[in-house]
Design a protein around this motif. Structure first.
Motif, mmCIF file in Angstrom:
data_model
loop_
_atom_site.group_PDB
_atom_site.id
_atom_site.type_symbol
_atom_site.label_atom_id
_atom_site.label_comp_id
_atom_site.label_asym_id
_atom_site.label_seq_id
_atom_site.Cartn_x
_atom_site.Cartn_y
_atom_site.Cartn_z
ATOM 1 N N THR A 184 -37.706 5.322 5.696
ATOM 2 C CA THR A 184 -37.323 4.320 6.692
ATOM 3 C C THR A 184 -37.821 4.797 8.054
ATOM 4 O OG1 THR A 184 -35.392 3.666 5.406
ATOM 5 C CG2 THR A 184 -35.357 3.140 7.760
ATOM 6 N N GLU A 185 -38.447 3.879 8.806
ATOM 7 C CA GLU A 185 -39.047 4.231 10.095
ATOM 8 C C GLU A 185 -38.653 3.221 11.166
ATOM 9 O OE1 GLU A 185 -43.382 5.767 8.331
ATOM 10 O OE2 GLU A 185 -43.243 3.833 9.359
ATOM 11 N N THR A 186 -38.648 3.682 12.406
ATOM 12 C CA THR A 186 -38.644 2.782 13.558
ATOM 13 C C THR A 186 -39.978 2.985 14.270
ATOM 14 O OG1 THR A 186 -36.243 2.842 13.818
ATOM 15 C CG2 THR A 186 -37.534 2.170 15.736
ATOM 16 N N THR A 187 -40.711 1.899 14.472
ATOM 17 C CA THR A 187 -42.048 1.983 15.081
ATOM 18 C C THR A 187 -41.948 1.800 16.590
ATOM 19 O OG1 THR A 187 -43.079 1.138 13.065
ATOM 20 C CG2 THR A 187 -44.369 0.984 15.094
ATOM 21 N N ILE A 188 -42.399 2.810 17.337
ATOM 22 C CA ILE A 188 -42.436 2.706 18.801
ATOM 23 C C ILE A 188 -43.694 1.948 19.209
ATOM 24 C CG2 ILE A 188 -42.490 4.012 20.966
ATOM 25 C CD1 ILE A 188 -41.019 6.282 19.439
ATOM 26 N N PHE A 189 -44.854 2.370 18.684
ATOM 27 C CA PHE A 189 -46.063 1.566 18.886
ATOM 28 C C PHE A 189 -47.009 1.729 17.710
ATOM 29 C CE2 PHE A 189 -47.341 5.446 21.472
ATOM 30 C CZ PHE A 189 -48.454 5.839 20.741
ATOM 31 N N GLN A 190 -47.835 0.705 17.503
ATOM 32 C CA GLN A 190 -48.987 0.753 16.597
ATOM 33 C C GLN A 190 -50.096 -0.018 17.315
ATOM 34 O OE1 GLN A 190 -50.662 -0.341 12.131
ATOM 35 N NE2 GLN A 190 -48.838 -1.373 12.845
ATOM 36 N N LEU A 191 -51.191 0.676 17.649
ATOM 37 C CA LEU A 191 -52.214 0.080 18.509
ATOM 38 C C LEU A 191 -53.604 0.264 17.921
ATOM 39 C CD1 LEU A 191 -50.775 1.533 21.830
ATOM 40 C CD2 LEU A 191 -50.763 -0.892 21.198
ATOM 41 N N ILE A 241 -40.527 6.908 14.594
ATOM 42 C CA ILE A 241 -39.370 7.776 14.363
ATOM 43 C C ILE A 241 -39.060 7.689 12.872
ATOM 44 C CG2 ILE A 241 -36.926 8.150 14.886
ATOM 45 C CD1 ILE A 241 -37.639 6.601 17.600
ATOM 46 N N ASP A 242 -39.102 8.841 12.196
ATOM 47 C CA ASP A 242 -38.915 8.892 10.742
ATOM 48 C C ASP A 242 -37.445 9.174 10.446
ATOM 49 O OD1 ASP A 242 -38.957 9.338 8.029
ATOM 50 O OD2 ASP A 242 -40.721 10.643 8.054
ATOM 51 N N HIS A 243 -36.782 8.213 9.813
ATOM 52 C CA HIS A 243 -35.363 8.381 9.476
ATOM 53 C C HIS A 243 -35.169 8.961 8.075
ATOM 54 C CE1 HIS A 243 -34.542 6.081 13.094
ATOM 55 N NE2 HIS A 243 -35.303 5.097 12.651
ATOM 56 N N GLY A 244 -36.282 9.221 7.359
ATOM 57 C CA GLY A 244 -36.196 9.796 6.023
ATOM 58 C C GLY A 244 -35.906 8.745 4.964
ATOM 59 N N LYS A 245 -35.776 9.194 3.738
ATOM 60 C CA LYS A 245 -35.477 8.283 2.621
ATOM 61 C C LYS A 245 -33.968 8.092 2.500
ATOM 62 C CE LYS A 245 -39.661 9.756 0.246
ATOM 63 N NZ LYS A 245 -40.234 10.551 -0.831
ATOM 64 N N ALA A 246 -33.567 6.871 2.175
ATOM 65 C CA ALA A 246 -32.146 6.514 2.025
ATOM 66 C C ALA A 246 -31.300 7.079 3.173
ATOM 67 C CB ALA A 246 -31.614 7.001 0.680
ATOM 68 N N PRO A 247 -31.613 6.734 4.428
ATOM 69 C CA PRO A 247 -30.872 7.311 5.556
ATOM 70 C C PRO A 247 -29.420 6.843 5.588
ATOM 71 C CG PRO A 247 -32.258 5.514 6.318
ATOM 72 C CD PRO A 247 -32.601 5.730 4.869
ATOM 73 N N LYS A 248 -28.597 7.680 6.158
ATOM 74 C CA LYS A 248 -27.202 7.323 6.429
ATOM 75 C C LYS A 248 -26.957 7.643 7.899
ATOM 76 C CE LYS A 248 -25.648 6.176 2.278
ATOM 77 N NZ LYS A 248 -26.849 5.358 2.039
ATOM 78 N N ALA A 249 -26.437 6.698 8.643
ATOM 79 C CA ALA A 249 -26.103 6.901 10.067
ATOM 80 C C ALA A 249 -27.317 7.349 10.880
ATOM 81 C CB ALA A 249 -24.959 7.897 10.219
ATOM 82 N N GLY A 250 -28.511 6.792 10.574
ATOM 83 C CA GLY A 250 -29.708 7.082 11.361
ATOM 84 C C GLY A 250 -29.604 6.465 12.749
ATOM 85 N N SER A 251 -30.341 7.045 13.714
ATOM 86 C CA SER A 251 -30.283 6.511 15.074
ATOM 87 C C SER A 251 -31.584 6.814 15.810
ATOM 88 C CB SER A 251 -29.107 7.130 15.838
ATOM 89 O OG SER A 251 -29.306 8.527 16.006
ATOM 90 N N TYR A 252 -31.757 6.221 16.985
ATOM 91 C CA TYR A 252 -32.911 6.518 17.830
ATOM 92 C C TYR A 252 -32.615 6.120 19.263
ATOM 93 C CZ TYR A 252 -34.069 1.513 17.400
ATOM 94 O OH TYR A 252 -34.016 0.141 17.445
ATOM 95 N N GLU A 253 -33.467 6.615 20.152
ATOM 96 C CA GLU A 253 -33.432 6.243 21.564
ATOM 97 C C GLU A 253 -34.822 6.450 22.130
ATOM 98 O OE1 GLU A 253 -32.010 8.200 25.806
ATOM 99 O OE2 GLU A 253 -30.812 8.643 24.028
ATOM 100 N N TYR A 254 -35.342 5.467 22.844
ATOM 101 C CA TYR A 254 -36.573 5.650 23.612
ATOM 102 C C TYR A 254 -36.636 4.581 24.699
ATOM 103 C CZ TYR A 254 -38.615 2.011 20.483
ATOM 104 O OH TYR A 254 -38.867 0.865 19.770
ATOM 105 N N ALA A 255 -37.489 4.818 25.680
ATOM 106 C CA ALA A 255 -37.665 3.851 26.762
ATOM 107 C C ALA A 255 -39.148 3.580 26.954
ATOM 108 C CB ALA A 255 -37.046 4.366 28.056
ATOM 109 N N ILE A 256 -39.474 2.347 27.326
ATOM 110 C CA ILE A 256 -40.860 1.928 27.527
ATOM 111 C C ILE A 256 -41.027 1.453 28.971
ATOM 112 C CG2 ILE A 256 -42.701 0.379 26.747
ATOM 113 C CD1 ILE A 256 -41.257 0.096 24.097
#
Length: 414
Positions: free
Chosen positions: A165-172, A235-250
């Motif tokens: 499971t991932e959260t994508t910040i950018f793909q360009l 941001i890589d949350h790994g496989k079958a994440p539990k309580a994953g999180s993230y923070e970033y600013a653009i």
């Protein structure tokens, strides 16, 4: 409100956040159209930009179809699948529809707030449909303040053990020689990233940069193989994440010097980031931004806004020592109330049903009252949508009547 979209515009850029809910579907698929776009509204954030004075297009914003990884739509939290598994299984599900796929969430909370058409926020409870990965959930928010976008995620979970499971910040897309030369030298690192289009990223959590020259993908309509050169930050949350999180600013339209200074002293602080609420404060702007996924059970951090009696979006802006602007929005369109109208199979999984079979699609948005408790005694000019329920030295209680996912604001005076 009716598009489950928030747009922030400044200078020669705009940022478009998009979600989905029990009223608005996640993506629209047909035979030969949008075969891989499942994650389009999984909390995406598309930065559209161009150099000053130039026309903004998808190409100037770093997008082309060739080689685009459909798993990595910017902003989304998704399970990174092989394209064969991501491809829509388009069916004719009932007599109301044709060959199409338009999958719903069972969550009503998704949408945005706009304060004086200047600043705002967006929040959603992400829950993917059981047709594919029904255990995939997240709480996501975007906070648009001036030229800054703060992106928060919490409670990311699913039981998918095969793919990450991932959260994508950018793909360009890297399409010309100047961009190739830039990424030869620029591998980024640490908390500060600058892309070749002049957008800066502050990433205080662990992130992974990928340079895929070439990257292989498929055409959205035919499935024919494509390739192109791409860079991604995820941001890589790994496989079958539990309580994953993230923070970033653009910070679109910025430079490295500004980003380096921002990383040393970010213009915001996170007051809360959990299942119940995402709340940030920007002291220099005098703004506190609230995405309240659940009814608060205790006094909220941030000072003025102490409680609400339901989930909602809020923004407080201090205008002077004794004047404050308060904006409230209830993103639930309330086309119907109560539990989600999903139908379930014998295993308790949600059944795919067409939009056109739902009895509520012609309904008007219903009113949802939102009662807000403020710290201290405030004078408020009442409006048809905002009434003062009570006030004393300790607190002021207001009731907003919200509908259409619209934003309602009042000025408070001490």
């Amino acid at each position: 409100g009716y598009g489950c979209v928030s747009v922030q515009r400044r200078g020669n850029w705009s940022a478009v956040a998009r979600g989905h809910s029990r009223y608005l579907w996640a993506a629209e698929h047909y035979l030969g159209h949008n075969l891989y776009g499942r994650y389009l509204a999984h909390g995406s954030l598309q930065i559209l930009t161009a150099p000053p004075g130039q026309t903004v297009t998808p190409a100037t914003s770093g997008w082309q179809q060739e080689g685009f990884d459909w798993n990595r739509i910017p902003g989304v939290t998704s399970i990174h699948l092989p394209l064969d598994l991501l491809k829509a299984n388009v069916l004719n599900v009932d007599t109301f529809s044709g060959m199409e796929e338009m999958l719903y969430s069972d969550e009503a909370f998704a949408g945005g707030l706009s304060q004086q058409k200047m600043n705002g926020n967006f929040g959603m409870k992400l829950h993917e449909h059981d047709k594919y990965n029904g255990t995939h959930r997240a709480r996501k928010s975007f906070h648009f303040i001036g030229g800054m976008i703060v992106c928060l995620g919490s409670d990311i979970e699913n039981s998918h053990t095969e793919y990450p499971t991932e959260t994508t910040i950018f793909q360009l897309a890297v399409t010309d020689q100047a961009a190739h030369d830039y990424w030869k030298k620029e591998a980024g690192g640490g908390k500060v990233w600058m892309d070749h289009l002049g957008t800066g990223y502050y990433v205080p959590v662990a992130a992974r940069f990928e340079k895929n020259f070439p990257q292989y993908s498929r055409m959205q309509d035919t499935g024919k193989e494509t390739k192109g050169d791409w860079v991604s930050l995820i941001i890589d949350h790994g496989k079958a994440p539990k309580a994953g999180s993230y923070e970033y600013a653009i910070l679109p339209g910025t430079d490295r010097k500004t980003m380096t200074a921002f990383a040393k002293k970010p213009a915001y602080s996170v007051l809360q980031r959990d299942r119940n609420a995402h709340i940030i404060e920007s002291p220099s702007d005098g703004i506190t931004s609230y995405v309240l996924f659940e009814t608060p059970r205790s006094v909220l951090p941030g000072g003025l806004l102490q409680r609400t009696d339901t989930s909602c979006l809020a923004m407080v802006r201090k205008e002077s020592a004794d004047k404050v602007l308060l904006t409230i929005a209830q993103p639930d369109l309330a086309l119907y109330r109560g539990p989600s109208d999903e139908a379930f199979d014998k295993d308790g999984k949600r059944i795919e049903r067409s939009i056109y079979s739902r009895p509520w699609i012609g309904n008007e948005s219903g009113e949802i009252p939102v009662t807000v408790t403020l710290k201290g005694k405030w004078n408020v000019v009442e409006t048809p949508f905002c009434k003062v329920l009570s006030k004393d030295k300790k607190q002021t209680v207001l009731r907003f009547l919200c509908k259409d996912g619209a934003s309602y604001e009042v000025e408070l005076e001490k």
